[in-house]
Design an enzyme around this catalytic site. Structure first.
Site, PDB file in Angstrom:
ATOM      1  N   ARG A 230      -5.701  -4.067   3.825  1.00 25.56           N
ATOM      2  CA  ARG A 230      -7.112  -4.090   3.458  1.00 25.56           C
ATOM      3  C   ARG A 230      -7.729  -2.747   3.815  1.00 25.56           C
ATOM      4  O   ARG A 230      -7.411  -2.156   4.857  1.00 25.56           O
ATOM      5  CB  ARG A 230      -7.860  -5.214   4.188  1.00 25.56           C
ATOM      6  CG  ARG A 230      -7.494  -6.602   3.714  1.00 25.56           C
ATOM      7  CD  ARG A 230      -7.998  -6.870   2.309  1.00 25.56           C
ATOM      8  NE  ARG A 230      -7.754  -8.227   1.856  1.00 25.56           N
ATOM      9  CZ  ARG A 230      -6.703  -8.622   1.153  1.00 25.56           C
ATOM     10  NH1 ARG A 230      -5.756  -7.744   0.827  1.00 25.56           N
ATOM     11  NH2 ARG A 230      -6.584  -9.883   0.767  1.00 25.56           N
ATOM     12  N   GLU A 259     -13.851  -0.656  -1.996  1.00 23.33           N
ATOM     13  CA  GLU A 259     -13.321  -0.668  -3.362  1.00 23.33           C
ATOM     14  C   GLU A 259     -14.065  -1.707  -4.216  1.00 23.33           C
ATOM     15  O   GLU A 259     -14.543  -2.713  -3.684  1.00 23.33           O
ATOM     16  CB  GLU A 259     -11.819  -1.005  -3.335  1.00 23.33           C
ATOM     17  CG  GLU A 259     -11.509  -2.387  -2.757  1.00 23.33           C
ATOM     18  CD  GLU A 259     -10.028  -2.676  -2.592  1.00 23.33           C
ATOM     19  OE1 GLU A 259      -9.579  -3.693  -3.136  1.00 23.33           O
ATOM     20  OE2 GLU A 259      -9.337  -1.889  -1.914  1.00 23.33           O
ATOM     21  N   HIS A 277      -5.398  -1.489  -5.857  1.00 24.44           N
ATOM     22  CA  HIS A 277      -5.174  -2.805  -5.243  1.00 24.44           C
ATOM     23  C   HIS A 277      -4.245  -3.647  -6.123  1.00 24.44           C
ATOM     24  O   HIS A 277      -4.546  -4.793  -6.472  1.00 24.44           O
ATOM     25  CB  HIS A 277      -6.501  -3.522  -5.015  1.00 24.44           C
ATOM     26  CG  HIS A 277      -6.418  -4.576  -3.937  1.00 24.44           C
ATOM     27  ND1 HIS A 277      -7.482  -4.905  -3.125  1.00 24.44           N
ATOM     28  CD2 HIS A 277      -5.399  -5.378  -3.534  1.00 24.44           C
ATOM     29  CE1 HIS A 277      -7.133  -5.861  -2.277  1.00 24.44           C
ATOM     30  NE2 HIS A 277      -5.865  -6.163  -2.512  1.00 24.44           N
TER      31      HIS A 277
END
Length: 318
Positions: A230, A259, A277
């Site tokens: 993360r 993000e 991601h």
């Protein structure tokens, strides 16, 4: 009658027929606007929500859904799902531990190799008509440090140890002597003993900025950071400073705090590799995570215990 299911993530779109075949009526809302509209339009119907840790599900949203019984996170993360609100309502929460671990570990090694061997830069250089060598360190035989030796961390460790003959150290909430890898008692100590430091911890308040300026300083000018966990685990400004001043050699990032908004200063650096991601987004991983979600949801609505309850939610309900 099919069970109304609110889906907040776009990666499962190809699986909507399979989901509906299992007795669920999909309400697909992968954007913020569609999510708010779906909650307004279907508040009296929705009984289950499919999300992921980064996307989450808030207390006010739960409060708007009187028939909600189950919130499922597609991956292992659940940091932005309000577990206290779920527990207060008796709403079950599940996640998908291990279902995408292989895909994420593969991606971690790709980022490690890409950053160290300057693969994106070399590719761009050739496409621009040049043909001169890029130099980067070899991976084999180096020291691999892993922050968080869970299912994904173990998969990364196996790839490093077995595929690249790397020595493996780790820092985790508890030592895992059965792993055979070397335990360090702090992230900074691990970084100082690593050539490549891979972040594989859960997100949330407990790990926020676990990788700070001190850890990056310990990693040193020849060290590389990889983050497939993360974005919040890494102090982004400290990382930008360390990369810009060459106090670490480079980084490979699949996640960034805040993000999808990425700081321009990070995008302008030539010693960082960025992916959106996507570490857990292989066809195999998505299929496995959707299958686990369906098994959890089917069990719940059949009156059986779910397979992978989030323990934090259980503890708060106790």
């Amino acid at each position: 009658m099919s069970i109304p299911l609110l889906i907040l993530i776009d990666s499962v779109q190809d699986y909507l027929p399979s989901i509906e075949e299992r007795g669920f009526r999909a309400i697909f809302a992968p954007t913020a606007e569609a999510r708010a509209q779906a909650i307004r339009d279907h508040a009296s119907e929705i009984r289950v929500v499919l999300t992921r840790g980064a996307t989450g599900f808030r207390a006010d949203e739960m409060a708007a859904l009187p028939k909600l019984e189950l919130v499922c996170s597609l991956g292992v993360g659940h940091e932005n799902i309000d577990l206290a609100a779920a527990a207060a309502r008796g709403i079950a929460v599940t996640n998908g531990p291990g279902a995408n671990a292989v895909s994420v570990a593969d991606h971690a090694m790709a980022l490690l190799l890409g950053a160290a061997r300057h693969l994106p830069q070399a590719d761009a250089w050739v496409r621009q008509g040049h043909w001169s060598g890029f130099m980067g360190p070899q991976i084999t035989g180096k020291r691999l440090g892993i922050l968080g030796l869970g299912t994904i961390g173990l998969e990364i460790a196996r790839r490093g140890a077995n595929g690249f003959d790397m020595s493996v150290g780790y820092y985790s909430r508890r030592a895992r002597p059965e792993s055979g890898y070397t335990y360090f008692d702090s992230p900074r100590a691990l970084a100082a003993a690593s050539d490549f430091l891979v972040v594989a911890t859960p997100g949330g308040a407990g790990t926020r900025h676990l990788v700070d300026a001190g850890v990056l300083e310990a990693l040193g000018p020849d060290g590389y950071l990889v983050n497939i966990a993360r974005g919040s685990v890494v102090d982004t400004q400290a990382l930008i400073d360390a990369l810009a001043q060459r106090r670490i050699a480079g980084a490979g990032l699949d996640v960034v705090d805040g993000e999808p908004r990425i700081p321009d200063a990070l995008k302008q650096l030539d010693n960082v590799v960025l992916t959106p991601h996507s570490a857990g987004r292989s066809p195999e991983a998505v299929a496995a995570t959707v299958a686990l979600f369906l098994d959890n949801a089917t069990a719940h609505f059949a009156g059986r215990p779910v397979l992978t309850p989030v323990r934090d939610a259980q503890a708060q309900a106790a």
